[in-house]
Write a protein that holds these residues in place. Structure first.
Motif, PDB file in Angstrom:
ATOM      1  N   MET A   1       0.835  -1.185   0.000  1.00  0.00           N
ATOM      2  CA  MET A   1       0.000   0.000   0.000  1.00  0.00           C
ATOM      3  C   MET A   1       0.881   1.249   0.000  1.00  0.00           C
ATOM      4  SD  MET A   1      -3.043   1.035   2.573  1.00  0.00           S
ATOM      5  CE  MET A   1      -2.366   2.204   3.729  1.00  0.00           C
ATOM      6  N   LEU A   2       0.575   2.167  -0.869  1.00  0.00           N
ATOM      7  CA  LEU A   2       1.328   3.417  -0.953  1.00  0.00           C
ATOM      8  C   LEU A   2       0.677   4.491  -0.097  1.00  0.00           C
ATOM      9  CD1 LEU A   2       2.173   3.786  -4.748  1.00  0.00           C
ATOM     10  CD2 LEU A   2       3.715   3.188  -2.894  1.00  0.00           C
ATOM     11  N   LEU A   3       1.502   5.336   0.458  1.00  0.00           N
ATOM     12  CA  LEU A   3       1.038   6.550   1.134  1.00  0.00           C
ATOM     13  C   LEU A   3       1.264   7.702   0.172  1.00  0.00           C
ATOM     14  CD1 LEU A   3       2.569   6.028   4.680  1.00  0.00           C
ATOM     15  CD2 LEU A   3       0.244   5.530   3.925  1.00  0.00           C
ATOM     16  N   SER A   4       0.350   8.677   0.177  1.00  0.00           N
ATOM     17  CA  SER A   4       0.432   9.779  -0.777  1.00  0.00           C
ATOM     18  C   SER A   4       0.149  11.105  -0.108  1.00  0.00           C
ATOM     19  CB  SER A   4      -0.583   9.581  -1.908  1.00  0.00           C
ATOM     20  OG  SER A   4      -0.359   8.378  -2.584  1.00  0.00           O
ATOM     21  N   ALA A   5       0.685  12.151  -0.706  1.00  0.00           N
ATOM     22  CA  ALA A   5       0.392  13.522  -0.289  1.00  0.00           C
ATOM     23  C   ALA A   5       0.318  14.372  -1.557  1.00  0.00           C
ATOM     24  CB  ALA A   5       1.470  14.059   0.648  1.00  0.00           C
ATOM     25  N   THR A   6      -0.498  15.415  -1.488  1.00  0.00           N
ATOM     26  CA  THR A   6      -0.650  16.313  -2.627  1.00  0.00           C
ATOM     27  C   THR A   6      -0.482  17.754  -2.177  1.00  0.00           C
ATOM     28  OG1 THR A   6      -3.044  16.502  -2.336  1.00  0.00           O
ATOM     29  CG2 THR A   6      -2.251  14.757  -3.811  1.00  0.00           C
ATOM     30  N   SER A   7      -0.166  18.594  -3.136  1.00  0.00           N
ATOM     31  CA  SER A   7      -0.093  20.027  -2.905  1.00  0.00           C
ATOM     32  C   SER A   7      -0.455  20.717  -4.213  1.00  0.00           C
ATOM     33  CB  SER A   7       1.311  20.444  -2.463  1.00  0.00           C
ATOM     34  OG  SER A   7       1.342  21.808  -2.112  1.00  0.00           O
ATOM     35  N   HIS A   8      -1.014  21.885  -4.097  1.00  0.00           N
ATOM     36  CA  HIS A   8      -1.327  22.679  -5.280  1.00  0.00           C
ATOM     37  C   HIS A   8      -0.848  24.096  -5.026  1.00  0.00           C
ATOM     38  CE1 HIS A   8      -3.485  24.873  -8.367  1.00  0.00           C
ATOM     39  NE2 HIS A   8      -3.543  23.713  -9.010  1.00  0.00           N
ATOM     40  N   VAL A   9      -0.200  24.669  -6.015  1.00  0.00           N
ATOM     41  CA  VAL A   9       0.287  26.034  -5.889  1.00  0.00           C
ATOM     42  C   VAL A   9      -0.219  26.844  -7.082  1.00  0.00           C
ATOM     43  CG1 VAL A   9       2.509  25.632  -7.022  1.00  0.00           C
ATOM     44  CG2 VAL A   9       2.325  27.402  -5.332  1.00  0.00           C
ATOM     45  N   ALA A  10      -0.780  27.998  -6.787  1.00  0.00           N
ATOM     46  CA  ALA A  10      -1.286  28.877  -7.847  1.00  0.00           C
ATOM     47  C   ALA A  10      -0.108  29.599  -8.495  1.00  0.00           C
ATOM     48  CB  ALA A  10      -2.272  29.885  -7.273  1.00  0.00           C
ATOM     49  N   THR A  11       0.024  29.421  -9.802  1.00  0.00           N
ATOM     50  CA  THR A  11       1.079  30.084 -10.558  1.00  0.00           C
ATOM     51  C   THR A  11       0.655  30.168 -12.019  1.00  0.00           C
ATOM     52  OG1 THR A  11       3.395  29.996 -11.270  1.00  0.00           O
ATOM     53  CG2 THR A  11       2.329  27.888 -10.863  1.00  0.00           C
ATOM     54  N   ALA A  12       1.059  31.227 -12.659  1.00  0.00           N
ATOM     55  CA  ALA A  12       0.781  31.398 -14.088  1.00  0.00           C
ATOM     56  C   ALA A  12       1.800  30.654 -14.950  1.00  0.00           C
ATOM     57  CB  ALA A  12       0.781  32.882 -14.441  1.00  0.00           C
ATOM     58  N   THR A  13       2.860  30.109 -14.322  1.00  0.00           N
ATOM     59  CA  THR A  13       3.936  29.466 -15.080  1.00  0.00           C
ATOM     60  C   THR A  13       4.231  28.047 -14.572  1.00  0.00           C
ATOM     61  OG1 THR A  13       5.563  30.511 -13.638  1.00  0.00           O
ATOM     62  CG2 THR A  13       5.018  31.656 -15.703  1.00  0.00           C
ATOM     63  N   PRO A  14       3.246  27.173 -14.545  1.00  0.00           N
ATOM     64  CA  PRO A  14       3.510  25.824 -14.029  1.00  0.00           C
ATOM     65  C   PRO A  14       4.527  25.051 -14.871  1.00  0.00           C
ATOM     66  CG  PRO A  14       1.351  25.909 -15.064  1.00  0.00           C
ATOM     67  CD  PRO A  14       1.861  27.317 -14.979  1.00  0.00           C
ATOM     68  N   ALA A  15       4.545  25.264 -16.183  1.00  0.00           N
ATOM     69  CA  ALA A  15       5.490  24.542 -17.044  1.00  0.00           C
ATOM     70  C   ALA A  15       6.930  24.865 -16.660  1.00  0.00           C
ATOM     71  CB  ALA A  15       5.236  24.881 -18.512  1.00  0.00           C
ATOM     72  N   ARG A  16       7.184  26.083 -16.256  1.00  0.00           N
ATOM     73  CA  ARG A  16       8.539  26.475 -15.846  1.00  0.00           C
ATOM     74  C   ARG A  16       8.987  25.664 -14.627  1.00  0.00           C
ATOM     75  NH1 ARG A  16       9.923  32.451 -13.736  1.00  0.00           N
ATOM     76  NH2 ARG A  16       8.458  31.756 -12.158  1.00  0.00           N
ATOM     77  N   TYR A  17       8.086  25.487 -13.664  1.00  0.00           N
ATOM     78  CA  TYR A  17       8.453  24.743 -12.461  1.00  0.00           C
ATOM     79  C   TYR A  17       8.571  23.249 -12.724  1.00  0.00           C
ATOM     80  CZ  TYR A  17       7.908  29.134 -10.125  1.00  0.00           C
ATOM     81  OH  TYR A  17       8.059  30.443  -9.755  1.00  0.00           O
ATOM     82  N   ILE A  18       7.720  22.711 -13.601  1.00  0.00           N
ATOM     83  CA  ILE A  18       7.858  21.309 -13.990  1.00  0.00           C
ATOM     84  C   ILE A  18       9.239  21.095 -14.607  1.00  0.00           C
ATOM     85  CG2 ILE A  18       7.058  19.530 -15.595  1.00  0.00           C
ATOM     86  CD1 ILE A  18       4.193  20.676 -15.204  1.00  0.00           C
ATOM     87  N   ALA A  19       9.614  21.941 -15.539  1.00  0.00           N
ATOM     88  CA  ALA A  19      10.903  21.805 -16.216  1.00  0.00           C
ATOM     89  C   ALA A  19      12.069  21.966 -15.250  1.00  0.00           C
ATOM     90  CB  ALA A  19      11.007  22.825 -17.350  1.00  0.00           C
ATOM     91  N   ARG A  20      12.005  22.942 -14.367  1.00  0.00           N
ATOM     92  CA  ARG A  20      13.129  23.168 -13.438  1.00  0.00           C
ATOM     93  C   ARG A  20      13.319  21.991 -12.494  1.00  0.00           C
ATOM     94  NH1 ARG A  20      14.511  28.808 -11.172  1.00  0.00           N
ATOM     95  NH2 ARG A  20      16.431  27.658 -10.918  1.00  0.00           N
ATOM     96  N   LEU A  21      12.224  21.506 -11.912  1.00  0.00           N
ATOM     97  CA  LEU A  21      12.340  20.362 -11.000  1.00  0.00           C
ATOM     98  C   LEU A  21      12.838  19.124 -11.739  1.00  0.00           C
ATOM     99  CD1 LEU A  21       9.161  20.761  -8.785  1.00  0.00           C
ATOM    100  CD2 LEU A  21      11.508  20.641  -7.962  1.00  0.00           C
ATOM    101  N   CYS A  22      12.252  18.841 -12.872  1.00  0.00           N
ATOM    102  CA  CYS A  22      12.640  17.637 -13.606  1.00  0.00           C
ATOM    103  C   CYS A  22      14.080  17.715 -14.112  1.00  0.00           C
ATOM    104  CB  CYS A  22      11.661  17.380 -14.739  1.00  0.00           C
ATOM    105  SG  CYS A  22      10.031  16.822 -14.147  1.00  0.00           S
TER     106      CYS A  22
END
Length: 95
Positions: A1-22
């Motif tokens: 069984m997996l444990l999970s957590a979620t978060s959401h952050v309001a931003t106009a530039t989500p693609a930028r953060y996806i790219a930076r983290l990845c």
């Protein structure tokens, strides 16, 4: 069984953060991403990122509480370091 957590952050530039983290983690971990989705496979869990019309949704999955806490800390500290100019913070919720 997996444990999970979620978060959401309001931003106009989500693609930028996806790219930076990845891109940051890609030098040592399996990573897949585009402008709308990201996947980072850690040895102790998984991080999924998704852009939506309100910002960026993050989900972390791990096999136990210790690994989940480590994953939330690792993803959270890196995200907040990359987002310091926008003063964005993650608030994790159980999934």
């Amino acid at each position: 069984m997996l444990l999970s957590a979620t978060s959401h952050v309001a931003t106009a530039t989500p693609a930028r953060y996806i790219a930076r983290l990845c891109r940051h983690f890609a030098h040592r971990l399996p990573v897949q991403f585009d402008d709308c989705h990201g996947r980072i496979q850690f040895d102790f869990g998984l991080c999924l990122l998704q852009a939506d019309d309100r910002g960026l949704a993050l989900r972390v999955d791990a096999p136990d509480g210790q690994a989940l806490a480590k994953l939330k800390h690792m993803v959270g500290t890196h995200f907040e370091r990359f987002a310091w100019r926008d003063q964005l913070n993650l608030e994790w919720q159980p999934a």
